[in-house]
Design a protein around this motif. Structure first.
Motif, PDB file in Angstrom:
ATOM      1  N   LEU C 115      70.054  18.416  83.704  1.00 17.22           N
ATOM      2  CA  LEU C 115      69.504  19.497  82.887  1.00 17.22           C
ATOM      3  C   LEU C 115      69.219  19.087  81.448  1.00 17.22           C
ATOM      4  CD1 LEU C 115      71.578  22.505  84.224  1.00 17.22           C
ATOM      5  CD2 LEU C 115      69.135  22.071  84.530  1.00 17.22           C
ATOM      6  N   TYR C 118      65.609  19.141  80.240  1.00 18.46           N
ATOM      7  CA  TYR C 118      64.920  20.426  80.328  1.00 18.46           C
ATOM      8  C   TYR C 118      65.537  21.474  79.416  1.00 18.46           C
ATOM      9  CZ  TYR C 118      63.326  17.963  84.427  1.00 18.46           C
ATOM     10  OH  TYR C 118      62.820  17.002  85.248  1.00 18.46           O
ATOM     11  N   VAL C 119      66.845  21.595  79.480  1.00 17.70           N
ATOM     12  CA  VAL C 119      67.509  22.668  78.754  1.00 17.70           C
ATOM     13  C   VAL C 119      67.970  22.203  77.377  1.00 17.70           C
ATOM     14  CG1 VAL C 119      69.312  24.399  78.916  1.00 17.70           C
ATOM     15  CG2 VAL C 119      68.206  23.586  80.983  1.00 17.70           C
ATOM     16  N   GLY C 120      68.123  20.896  77.195  1.00 19.12           N
ATOM     17  CA  GLY C 120      68.544  20.400  75.891  1.00 19.12           C
ATOM     18  C   GLY C 120      70.040  20.160  75.822  1.00 19.12           C
ATOM     19  N   TYR C 121      70.388  19.098  75.126  1.00 14.15           N
ATOM     20  CA  TYR C 121      71.782  18.674  75.070  1.00 14.15           C
ATOM     21  C   TYR C 121      72.689  19.720  74.441  1.00 14.15           C
ATOM     22  CZ  TYR C 121      75.779  15.718  74.176  1.00 14.15           C
ATOM     23  OH  TYR C 121      77.049  15.207  74.162  1.00 14.15           O
ATOM     24  N   LEU C 123      72.660  22.798  74.489  1.00 15.19           N
ATOM     25  CA  LEU C 123      72.938  23.984  75.289  1.00 15.19           C
ATOM     26  C   LEU C 123      73.773  23.634  76.528  1.00 15.19           C
ATOM     27  CD1 LEU C 123      71.935  26.813  74.588  1.00 15.19           C
ATOM     28  CD2 LEU C 123      70.340  26.619  76.491  1.00 15.19           C
ATOM     29  N   VAL C 124      73.423  22.514  77.166  1.00 14.63           N
ATOM     30  CA  VAL C 124      74.124  22.142  78.404  1.00 14.63           C
ATOM     31  C   VAL C 124      75.567  21.738  78.134  1.00 14.63           C
ATOM     32  CG1 VAL C 124      73.721  21.026  80.597  1.00 14.63           C
ATOM     33  CG2 VAL C 124      71.993  20.878  78.854  1.00 14.63           C
ATOM     34  N   GLN C 168      67.120  14.900  73.790  1.00 17.40           N
ATOM     35  CA  GLN C 168      66.530  16.249  73.834  1.00 17.40           C
ATOM     36  C   GLN C 168      67.608  17.268  73.454  1.00 17.40           C
ATOM     37  OE1 GLN C 168      63.226  16.791  75.141  1.00 17.40           O
ATOM     38  NE2 GLN C 168      63.399  18.908  74.465  1.00 17.40           N
ATOM     39  N   VAL C 170      67.126  20.758  72.259  1.00 26.28           N
ATOM     40  CA  VAL C 170      66.916  22.176  72.552  1.00 26.28           C
ATOM     41  C   VAL C 170      66.031  22.271  73.798  1.00 26.28           C
ATOM     42  CG1 VAL C 170      67.212  22.968  70.193  1.00 26.28           C
ATOM     43  CG2 VAL C 170      64.992  22.120  70.929  1.00 26.28           C
ATOM     44  N   PRO C 171      65.930  23.452  74.396  1.00 27.37           N
ATOM     45  CA  PRO C 171      65.087  23.564  75.582  1.00 27.37           C
ATOM     46  C   PRO C 171      63.691  23.011  75.350  1.00 27.37           C
ATOM     47  CG  PRO C 171      66.317  25.572  75.292  1.00 27.37           C
ATOM     48  CD  PRO C 171      66.654  24.696  74.124  1.00 27.37           C
ATOM     49  N   ALA C 172      63.147  22.332  76.400  1.00 29.15           N
ATOM     50  CA  ALA C 172      61.910  21.580  76.244  1.00 29.15           C
ATOM     51  C   ALA C 172      60.741  22.452  75.771  1.00 29.15           C
ATOM     52  CB  ALA C 172      61.564  20.902  77.562  1.00 29.15           C
ATOM     53  N   PHE C 174      60.628  24.767  73.632  1.00 30.64           N
ATOM     54  CA  PHE C 174      60.650  25.133  72.220  1.00 30.64           C
ATOM     55  C   PHE C 174      59.880  24.144  71.361  1.00 30.64           C
ATOM     56  CE2 PHE C 174      64.716  27.908  72.049  1.00 30.64           C
ATOM     57  CZ  PHE C 174      63.949  28.974  72.492  1.00 30.64           C
TER      58      PHE C 174
END
Lengths: 325, 511, 175
Positions: C115, C118-121, C123-124, C168, C170-172, C174
């Motif tokens: 993830l 896609y979702v960004g470090y 956040l995951v 990465q 933040v979510p891709a 953005f």
């Protein structure tokens, strides 16, 4: 990370906050942040160039430079990223090393970028090629070495810094120009190559001046020839290969390139700033201290330089690839 | 040249920055050591990516002091929890825990700390005296001899590692085979890369290392997450040992330290082997053997002096020959490699300043170890209460961020994870992973030196038998493989004597 | 014992694969890999032989004295108090896999890495930590989330703020 760069970091943050978000101007301005992709580990030759040039360049350009190291595949990972995945907004550039920049994709079909996909900005230094032997070596001159190779073909062992490096190709270029045949022994870098020559494991090492200079000065290594157009002031007694009727000029060069499609404003601004850096006596003194031989070519000159090398290396590789050792 | 490097190294190790990072490394090492389930190797592997943004000397000072401190830290858990914090502290708990049970936890820890200090100092001095001597010898080594050394290194580590020698050798050979991935140094052919450019420069050794050593431990901790966390014993008495007791145990710790240095010199044996040796020797020398196992201070001093002394011994082959003596020294070698310093004889010549800084750091790190050790010991009771799952999750986060940071490449994170899961399955199948790591390190050296030798020898394999040094080394290598085969043991009738003395089963490269 | 046989068979497969690929390379590039492929294949075969030998011997012992092995006597109880867990583990061979814990944890790590792009470090990472701590029953949800945020902040300061790690974040969508 040292404290100096941390301080710089704080400045960058302050500047970035002052800058309105999203103002991606077509030129560099105070506080803009430029990422410098490096295809090699910190502490290597590319990094040495970055440490030398960027403090001066940052002052001239007003931008701040951030080094990003992405080592692997002799720089090809970073350069593939530069050519294929980088936005041409001037915020990402890369240090480009020759001949690896070209030999990577000439030698490996899997590597798909090419110099047509980048914008060459400026070449800064060229570390000229040299032939070194150890002090006790029987070969006093380059003629003696070549004569020995002529008398007993394929017995003289010549070290190089690795397949695809400048020394590997310059060995082949000398072979072609003289009709001689050496045994080419690859090492993992210039250091192990000259060390093997010093230890007598190999007869001679095709190397670079900047790297071997301390050993030459200490009298441990002897330079037989230098691969430049004219003799160098550092080693005035050493003949060039050209003087000996061998038309080989070679070395390892390092400069800056951006992705293809960088705006003309960015390019001009960068080159203008680099012009001023090269004219700065303080910079030249620093470069001399680090035994860097300045070989400045900007913009189209740099592109022509790269193109010429591409043609040469392609031809050489086509010829030798099937009988590669 | 040598003496000036020794001086430069000394000065380097004493700069304020380096002293600060040594202290930091010591603190981390103490904590990691005290947490059961974490090994020094894992902590070193996780810290490695951080050090490469530091100058090489500074990074190595931190790694060296962490290694040393973890050796002592392991005894804290052994004494207070009856669980060795690191495998090397297993022998310590035989007498350490009984001491703690009768309210002498402080005394046991004090003895452990002072004997660790004796071990560390003796090993530092040994390293400082042996390494330069070996360094001169190594200058005689060309590609032919280096090839022989690499072969010997891999066979010794394979056969001496934990578990069956056959499995050890298999793991080593697999490591060597995986080291073949990437552009070949002689022709530039991209080998076994499946067209992936990220594999062109081979399997990044440091990335594999992080995976192999941290992920299996994280999963193991997660497996135990629901189990009851043991409660450490209380420290109620004084920690600093009294002078007469220290002097009484000094001959014991010095003997054990020498055992540690010598054990460390043999590739493939680590802190755990040395501490059992030293424990047995201490028992043999003791007047009243019956008190061993019931809380004899000598039973604490011996293994602790030995496992700290191993550090210096294991670094001798690492530094002089570029052949890591254990997986922990393989990580230290990785600490050099991330800075482009290649293993091999050049460590003592071209990179003498960095290498001697590391050697001095091993010696000088004993000072922060002693001071911080005194402070930390009481605090350690809190560290041991950190839940296992929290540690497991932290390890995962650190391994991911660390494996990314080495080359700034997400591909490496996947590679790390792949090696991690592989390592976990190997461990659970009883196949040691340490020889695989050593194989990954030595594979490149083997390939380069083989091809260079054959080029210099004009394609004649006989070149390896012409050099006396290489002939002897290869003969020893052949012998060590031979004695590992079941057939050899069948012939000599040793097959079936599995349950022998403890140290036979505890040989390990991991410490 | 089956696990090491499976690994050995897989190693032989890898050796065969490497060998066949190496046969297309120039001599200098294929020499050592081919040699090593033979070594891996040979050693893996030896491991299999060794394991089968051991299994046969174990069977014989079990048949000869079926009740002798597990019966604990007075001595054994005393011994187990003295012998550290590491040594016990050594005698019984490697620890078995606790699938109920190992599998979800490993799957969690794989999902985490998948993830990131896609979702960004940023956040995951806290989600992974919080889920790990809460589901395992180590902490209640609120403290688990607080710990997760704290740990993420620490990593951010060291690796991203100070070392410019280009991951990465933040979510891709953005960007």
């Amino acid at each position: 990370m040292n404290s100096k760069s941390l301080k710089k970091k704080a400045l960058i943050i302050a500047a970035a906050l002052a800058l309105p978000f999203g103002a991606a101007a077509q030129q560099y301005s105070a506080g803009s942040e430029v990422t410098v992709l490096q295809g090699f580990s910190p502490g290597g030759g590319s990094d040495a160039l970055a440490q030398l040039v960027q403090p001066y360049l940052s002052k001239e350009l007003g931008a701040n430079f951030v080094n990003q190291y992405q080592p692997g595949a002799t720089g090809a990972i970073a350069w593939t990223r530069l050519a294929k995945q980088t936005r041409a907004d001037g915020r990402t550039i890369s240090i480009t090393n020759t001949p690896m920049l070209m030999t990577n994709y000439i030698m490996n079909p899997t590597i798909t970028y090419s110099i047509d996909e980048i914008t060459p900005l400026a070449n800064v230094v060229t570390d000229p090629g040299v032939i070194v032997v150890r002090a006790e070596s029987p070969y006093q001159t380059v003629e003696e070495l070549f004569e020995a190779a002529r008398a007993n073909p394929e017995t003289i062992t010549i070290g190089n810094s690795g397949v695809g490096g400048d020394d590997y190709f310059s060995t082949i270029m000398v072979e072609k120009a003289t009709g001689l045949k050496f045994i080419k022994v690859p090492f993992q870098g210039d250091g192990p190559s000259w060390a093997a020559a010093l230890a007598g494991t190999i007869d001679a090492s095709f190397n670079n001046l900047g790297i071997t200079f301390p050993q030459i000065q200490a009298g441990n290594l002897r330079v037989l020839a230098v691969f430049t157009e004219d003799r160098l002031p550092e080693i005035p007694d050493v003949p060039t290969l050209r003087e000996k009727g061998i038309d080989v000029v070679a070395g390892s060069s390092r400069g800056y390139s951006g992705p293809k499609g960088m705006s003309a404003e960015h390019v001009q601004q960068f080159i203008a700033a680099m012009d001023r850096v090269i004219a700065n006596p303080d910079f030249l003194r620093d470069a001399r201290e680090r035994a860097f031989v300045i070989d400045y070519r900007s913009g189209d000159d740099y592109m022509t330089f790269l193109k010429n090398q591409e043609v040469t290396f392609k031809a050489i590789w086509e010829e030798v690839k099937d009988q590669a050792q | 040249m040598e003496t000036s490097f020794i001086a430069i190294g000394f000065a380097n190790a004493l700069t304020p920055t380096n002293l600060m990072f040594m202290t930091l490394g010591t603190a981390l090492g103490l904590m990691v050591g005290a947490l059961p389930g974490l090994s020094a190797t894992m902590a070193l592997a996780l810290l490695l990516p951080l050090t490469f943004s530091l100058p090489p000397e500074t990074g190595l000072c931190m790694l060296a002091s962490l290694y040393l401190a973890a050796m002592y830290g392991g005894s804290i858990a052994a004494i207070l929890l009856r669980t060795p914090g690191t495998p090397a502290a297993a022998a310590t708990l035989l007498d350490g825990f009984p001491m703690a049970s009768r309210g002498e936890a402080g005394r046991a820890l004090g003895i452990s700390l002072t004997s660790s200090l004796v071990g560390g100092i003796i090993s530092g001095i040994a390293l400082l005296t042996i390494a330069p001597f070996l360094g001169k010898l190594v200058l005689l080594f060309g590609p032919v001899e280096l090839f022989a050394i690499a072969v010997l290194g891999i066979t010794m580590i394979g056969t001496l590692a934990k578990g069956s020698p056959m499995k050890g050798l298999l793991a080593g050979a697999l490591g060597l085979l995986l080291a073949m991935v990437g552009m070949d140094p002689t022709t530039g052919t991209a080998r076994f890369t499946a067209g992936n450019i990220n594999l062109f420069s081979g399997v990044p050794f440091t990335v594999a290392l992080i995976g192999l050593f941290s992920i299996p431990q994280a999963i193991a901790l997660a497996e135990q997450a629901r189990g009851k966390q043991p409660r450490p014993a209380q420290i109620s008495d004084r920690v600093i040992p009294r002078l007469p007791e220290f002097l009484r145990l000094l001959p014991n710790s010095m003997r054990s330290a020498v055992i540690g240095v010598v054990t460390g010199l043999i590739p493939g044996t680590g802190g755990d082997t040395a501490s059992w040796f030293a424990y047995n020797e201490a028992k043999r020398f003791a007047k009243d053997k019956s008190r061993f196992g019931k809380g004899d201070p000598a039973g604490v001093a011996a293994p602790e002096a030995a496992n700290n002394a191993v550090v210096g011994g294991a670094l001798v082959p690492t530094i002089a020959l570029g052949i890591p003596g254990s997986s922990a020294t393989a990580v230290l070698l990785g600490g050099l490699m991330v800075h482009g310093i290649l293993p091999g004889p050049t460590l003592l010549t071209d990179y003498g300043d960095v290498t001697y800084t590391l050697i001095w750091a091993i010696l000088l790190a004993n000072i922060p170890l002693f001071l911080l050790g005194l402070l930390f010991t009481r605090f350690s009771v809190i560290v041991m209460r950190v839940p296992r799952m929290a540690v497991a999750v932290a390890i995962v986060v650190m391994s991911i961020v660390g494996s990314f940071a080495i080359n700034n490449n997400l591909f490496d994170v996947w590679l790390m994870l792949g090696f991690g899961l592989l390592g976990y399955i190997f461990e659970r199948a009883g196949i040691p992973t340490a020889p695989m790591v050593i194989g990954l390190v030595l594979g490149m050296l083997l390939d380069v030196s083989l091809n260079q030798s054959l080029l210099i020898g004009r394609g004649n394999w006989g070149i390896f038998l012409e050099s006396k040094i290489s002939l002897v080394l290869l003969a020893i290598a052949a012998l060590s493989i031979l004695q590992a085969t079941p057939f050899f043991r069948l012939v000599f009738g040793r097959f079936g004597r599995r349950k022998a003395v403890p140290q036979a089963g505890t040989m390990a490269g991991d410490s | 014992m089956y696990s090491s046989i499976i690994i050995s068979v897989a190693s032989i497969g890898l050796a065969v694969l490497f060998y066949s690929q190496a046969s297309a390379y120039p001599l200098a590039a294929s020499r050592l890999p081919m040699l090593l492929a033979w070594a891996v294949g040979g050693l893996a075969t030896l491991v299999i032989v060794e394991e089968l030998f051991k299994a046969r011997r174990r069977n014989k012992i079990a048949q000869a004295a079926p009740e002798a092995a597990p019966a604990p006597d007075d001595n054994a109880v005393l011994d187990s108090a003295m012998i550290p867990p590491i040594l016990e583990a050594e005698d019984e061979g490697p620890k078995p896999i606790v699938w109920s814990a190992a599998l979800p944890f490993a799957a969690g790590i794989i999902a985490y890495v998948t993830l990131i792009p896609y979702v960004g470090y940023l956040l995951v990472t806290p989600v992974f930590i919080a889920l790990g701590l809460a589901i395992s029953g180590t902490l209640r949800w609120v403290p688990a989330i607080l710990v997760a945020l704290g740990m993420t902040a620490l990593v951010w300061v060291v690796f991203i703020w100070a070392l410019y790690m280009p991951i990465q974040l933040v979510p891709a969508f953005f960007e």
